[in-house]
Design a protein around this motif. Structure first.
Motif, PDB file in Angstrom:
ATOM      1  N   PRO A   2      93.854  43.959 -35.776  1.00 22.85           N
ATOM      2  CA  PRO A   2      93.797  44.589 -34.462  1.00 22.85           C
ATOM      3  C   PRO A   2      92.440  45.259 -34.219  1.00 22.85           C
ATOM      4  CG  PRO A   2      95.774  45.242 -35.651  1.00 22.85           C
ATOM      5  CD  PRO A   2      94.901  44.528 -36.614  1.00 22.85           C
ATOM      6  N   ALA A  27      96.399  55.047 -34.343  1.00 26.30           N
ATOM      7  CA  ALA A  27      96.876  53.669 -34.177  1.00 26.30           C
ATOM      8  C   ALA A  27      97.725  53.250 -35.374  1.00 26.30           C
ATOM      9  CB  ALA A  27      95.698  52.717 -33.999  1.00 26.30           C
ATOM     10  N   SER A  28      97.325  53.661 -36.561  1.00 24.52           N
ATOM     11  CA  SER A  28      98.091  53.330 -37.757  1.00 24.52           C
ATOM     12  C   SER A  28      99.462  54.010 -37.725  1.00 24.52           C
ATOM     13  CB  SER A  28      97.323  53.755 -39.010  1.00 24.52           C
ATOM     14  OG  SER A  28      98.068  53.479 -40.168  1.00 24.52           O
ATOM     15  N   ILE A  30     101.177  55.007 -35.071  1.00 23.92           N
ATOM     16  CA  ILE A  30     102.014  54.478 -33.998  1.00 23.92           C
ATOM     17  C   ILE A  30     102.499  53.064 -34.297  1.00 23.92           C
ATOM     18  CG2 ILE A  30     101.990  53.725 -31.579  1.00 23.92           C
ATOM     19  CD1 ILE A  30     100.130  56.136 -31.021  1.00 23.92           C
ATOM     20  N   THR A  31     101.599  52.222 -34.821  1.00 20.57           N
ATOM     21  CA  THR A  31     101.948  50.807 -35.017  1.00 20.57           C
ATOM     22  C   THR A  31     102.521  50.495 -36.387  1.00 20.57           C
ATOM     23  OG1 THR A  31      99.737  50.221 -35.854  1.00 20.57           O
ATOM     24  CG2 THR A  31     100.090  50.091 -33.455  1.00 20.57           C
ATOM     25  N   ILE A  33     100.629  49.784 -38.805  1.00 17.15           N
ATOM     26  CA  ILE A  33      99.641  48.896 -39.433  1.00 17.15           C
ATOM     27  C   ILE A  33      98.752  49.730 -40.345  1.00 17.15           C
ATOM     28  CG2 ILE A  33      97.666  47.378 -38.990  1.00 17.15           C
ATOM     29  CD1 ILE A  33      98.988  46.746 -36.257  1.00 17.15           C
ATOM     30  N   LEU A  38      92.631  47.926 -39.327  1.00 20.75           N
ATOM     31  CA  LEU A  38      92.264  48.296 -37.963  1.00 20.75           C
ATOM     32  C   LEU A  38      90.744  48.332 -37.801  1.00 20.75           C
ATOM     33  CD1 LEU A  38      94.863  51.138 -37.489  1.00 20.75           C
ATOM     34  CD2 LEU A  38      94.877  48.942 -36.320  1.00 20.75           C
TER      35      LEU A  38
END
Length: 66
Positions: A2, A27-28, A30-31, A33, A38
């Protein structure tokens, strides 16, 4: 992998480091991932290349200083 992209006017080096760190962390979280997958890209644009409401950011900043 991503990619998170931010297009923005000129930033200081510390601001960019902070954005990369926080974008990656959030982002990690929330997702789900892993951070290692990332990618964060910051694209800086000169103020004369950005416009809002028919004026360049350069013009807006100039008016705010006066």
């Amino acid at each position: 992998m991503p990619v998170i992209t931010m297009e923005v006017g000129k930033l200081e080096k510390e601001q960019k480091k902070n954005l990369v760190k926080k974008f990656t962390k959030v982002a990690s979280e929330i997702t789900g991932i892993d951070k290692q997958y990332l990618i964060v890209v910051i694209r800086e644009w000169p103020d004369e290349n950005l416009g809002i409401n028919g004026l360049t950011v350069e013009e807006i900043k100039s008016k705010m200083e006066n």
